[in-house]
Design an enzyme around this catalytic site. Sequence first.
Site, PDB file in Angstrom:
ATOM      1  N   HIS A 138       0.861  -1.186   0.000  1.00 38.38           N
ATOM      2  CA  HIS A 138       0.000   0.000   0.000  1.00 38.38           C
ATOM      3  C   HIS A 138       0.899   1.237   0.000  1.00 38.38           C
ATOM      4  O   HIS A 138       2.015   1.213   0.513  1.00 38.38           O
ATOM      5  CB  HIS A 138      -0.879  -0.035   1.246  1.00 38.38           C
ATOM      6  CG  HIS A 138      -1.952   0.987   1.323  1.00 38.38           C
ATOM      7  ND1 HIS A 138      -1.713   2.293   1.695  1.00 38.38           N
ATOM      8  CD2 HIS A 138      -3.290   0.900   1.105  1.00 38.38           C
ATOM      9  CE1 HIS A 138      -2.858   2.960   1.704  1.00 38.38           C
ATOM     10  NE2 HIS A 138      -3.825   2.140   1.347  1.00 38.38           N
ATOM     11  N   ASP A 215       2.574  -4.589   8.440  1.00 37.95           N
ATOM     12  CA  ASP A 215       1.332  -3.830   8.281  1.00 37.95           C
ATOM     13  C   ASP A 215       0.176  -4.818   8.406  1.00 37.95           C
ATOM     14  O   ASP A 215      -0.076  -5.617   7.507  1.00 37.95           O
ATOM     15  CB  ASP A 215       1.331  -3.147   6.904  1.00 37.95           C
ATOM     16  CG  ASP A 215       0.040  -2.407   6.611  1.00 37.95           C
ATOM     17  OD1 ASP A 215      -0.930  -2.539   7.385  1.00 37.95           O
ATOM     18  OD2 ASP A 215      -0.012  -1.703   5.585  1.00 37.95           O
ATOM     19  N   GLN A 218      -4.982  -5.510   7.146  1.00 33.48           N
ATOM     20  CA  GLN A 218      -5.910  -6.467   6.551  1.00 33.48           C
ATOM     21  C   GLN A 218      -5.831  -7.853   7.183  1.00 33.48           C
ATOM     22  O   GLN A 218      -6.571  -8.756   6.767  1.00 33.48           O
ATOM     23  CB  GLN A 218      -5.645  -6.581   5.041  1.00 33.48           C
ATOM     24  CG  GLN A 218      -5.770  -5.282   4.273  1.00 33.48           C
ATOM     25  CD  GLN A 218      -7.183  -4.757   4.233  1.00 33.48           C
ATOM     26  OE1 GLN A 218      -8.149  -5.501   4.389  1.00 33.48           O
ATOM     27  NE2 GLN A 218      -7.331  -3.450   4.023  1.00 33.48           N
ATOM     28  N   LYS A 241     -10.828  -0.843  10.273  1.00 28.25           N
ATOM     29  CA  LYS A 241     -10.862  -2.087   9.486  1.00 28.25           C
ATOM     30  C   LYS A 241     -11.433  -3.245  10.293  1.00 28.25           C
ATOM     31  O   LYS A 241     -11.747  -4.294   9.720  1.00 28.25           O
ATOM     32  CB  LYS A 241      -9.449  -2.476   9.040  1.00 28.25           C
ATOM     33  CG  LYS A 241      -8.657  -1.388   8.338  1.00 28.25           C
ATOM     34  CD  LYS A 241      -9.074  -1.187   6.908  1.00 28.25           C
ATOM     35  CE  LYS A 241      -8.082  -0.257   6.203  1.00 28.25           C
ATOM     36  NZ  LYS A 241      -8.489   0.036   4.813  1.00 28.25           N
ATOM     37  N   CYS A 379      -4.652   2.302  -3.772  1.00 25.60           N
ATOM     38  CA  CYS A 379      -3.409   2.822  -3.169  1.00 25.60           C
ATOM     39  C   CYS A 379      -2.274   1.826  -3.332  1.00 25.60           C
ATOM     40  O   CYS A 379      -1.470   1.623  -2.405  1.00 25.60           O
ATOM     41  CB  CYS A 379      -3.614   3.173  -1.698  1.00 25.60           C
ATOM     42  SG  CYS A 379      -4.691   4.592  -1.440  1.00 25.60           S
TER      43      CYS A 379
END
Length: 421
Positions: A138, A215, A218, A241, A379
């Site tokens: 991203h 990261d 997700q 999220k 992104c």
Amino acid sequence: MSNIQELTFPRSGNAQALDIAKIREEFPILQLQVRGNPLVYLDNAATTQKPLAVLDRIQRYYREENANIHRGVHYLSEVATRHYEEARVNIARFLGARHSHELIFVRGCTEGINLVASSWGKQNIKAGDEIILSALEHHSNIVPWQILAEEKGAIIKVIPINDAGELLIDEYEKLLSERTKLVSVLHVSNALGTVNPVKQIIDLAHAYGAKVLIDGAQSTPHFPVDVQELDCDFFVFSGHKIYGPTGIGILYGKEELLLAAPPYQGGGDMISRVSWEGSSWNVLPYKFEAGTPHIEGSIALTEAIRWFSEIGLEQIAAHEGALLERATEAVADIPGLRLVGTARNKASVLSFVLEGIHPNDIGALLDANGIAIRTGHHCAQPLMDRLNIAATARASFAVYNTEEDVDVFAAGLRRVQSILG
């Protein structure tokens, strides 16, 4: 802090099948009619909807607890401070962190990554050092490192992927060297759904003395994460999220790294003492939390985690996996449709293109029937360049989505194809 209420977050909920109809009743927004049709919300990788438990907790904070935290000696300040710090303790338990002071409240993954780049990065990255990212990243895990590399004279290297959207681990190993200072990769691709082998990535990086940032934007909504088991040095995720509020997120960092890193921002609460001759910094985690924080966001984030943990992360993963499988099969025979991202290990993201039809047109026509998906480069423009496409259409699933949602989505795609194809 005394009187902290510690919560437990089960990895598995009720072993029986999820009652999705009951779960959906907890999301008022899912009852909306959009352009005369029931809302089918399939944009969960961008943001999830919020259950009543979270909405009510935010309202209760402002009705009964609103005050600034820390240093206040009055009742409301004491209550708000206690709940704010309870949130930190309980989110630390959720992530498996060793200490609650290893958790920094931030606005989301983007700020968390920028904090690491601007604080730890500026202190530890020097000219000629190398930062390894992946082709799946991203923009929020690309641009901060580009800024740092340009400032310091460092070099960015990129882990390549195959056509299915899987990282080439053999090629990653070749990139590693004694010059590697940081590896920063996403756990799950927001654009393709690829689940990366982050434990292997971390272990290989550590063999060269490099630090690793993961990261988890997700991954945390979809399956259990334990930062000690992974042995990552930094980990970030965003509240919105995982059924929580926007504008709140978490940066986890190993204690020794956070202790050694300089502050990210200056202001109130991050200081021990201020004088005209100079200032000294507060202890962890407050050294990195300048100014009045997103108090109710932190508290409501804990409520969101409690809510979906009671359902059970393993049950959620199984339900979403079944929806992804059903959707993949449902669209397989649509003329001109090509899936983008066919990794063997995927989370609940279905990205695709329709030959001769712009993704924005797909999204607009689906929206006319109340179906919300995401279109664009997500992104992840370098990834789109690697795949030789400008954009995709993306459907992404959450615990409240149903088989009927999938079928309505597939039928909508067939209408799009018949109209524009």
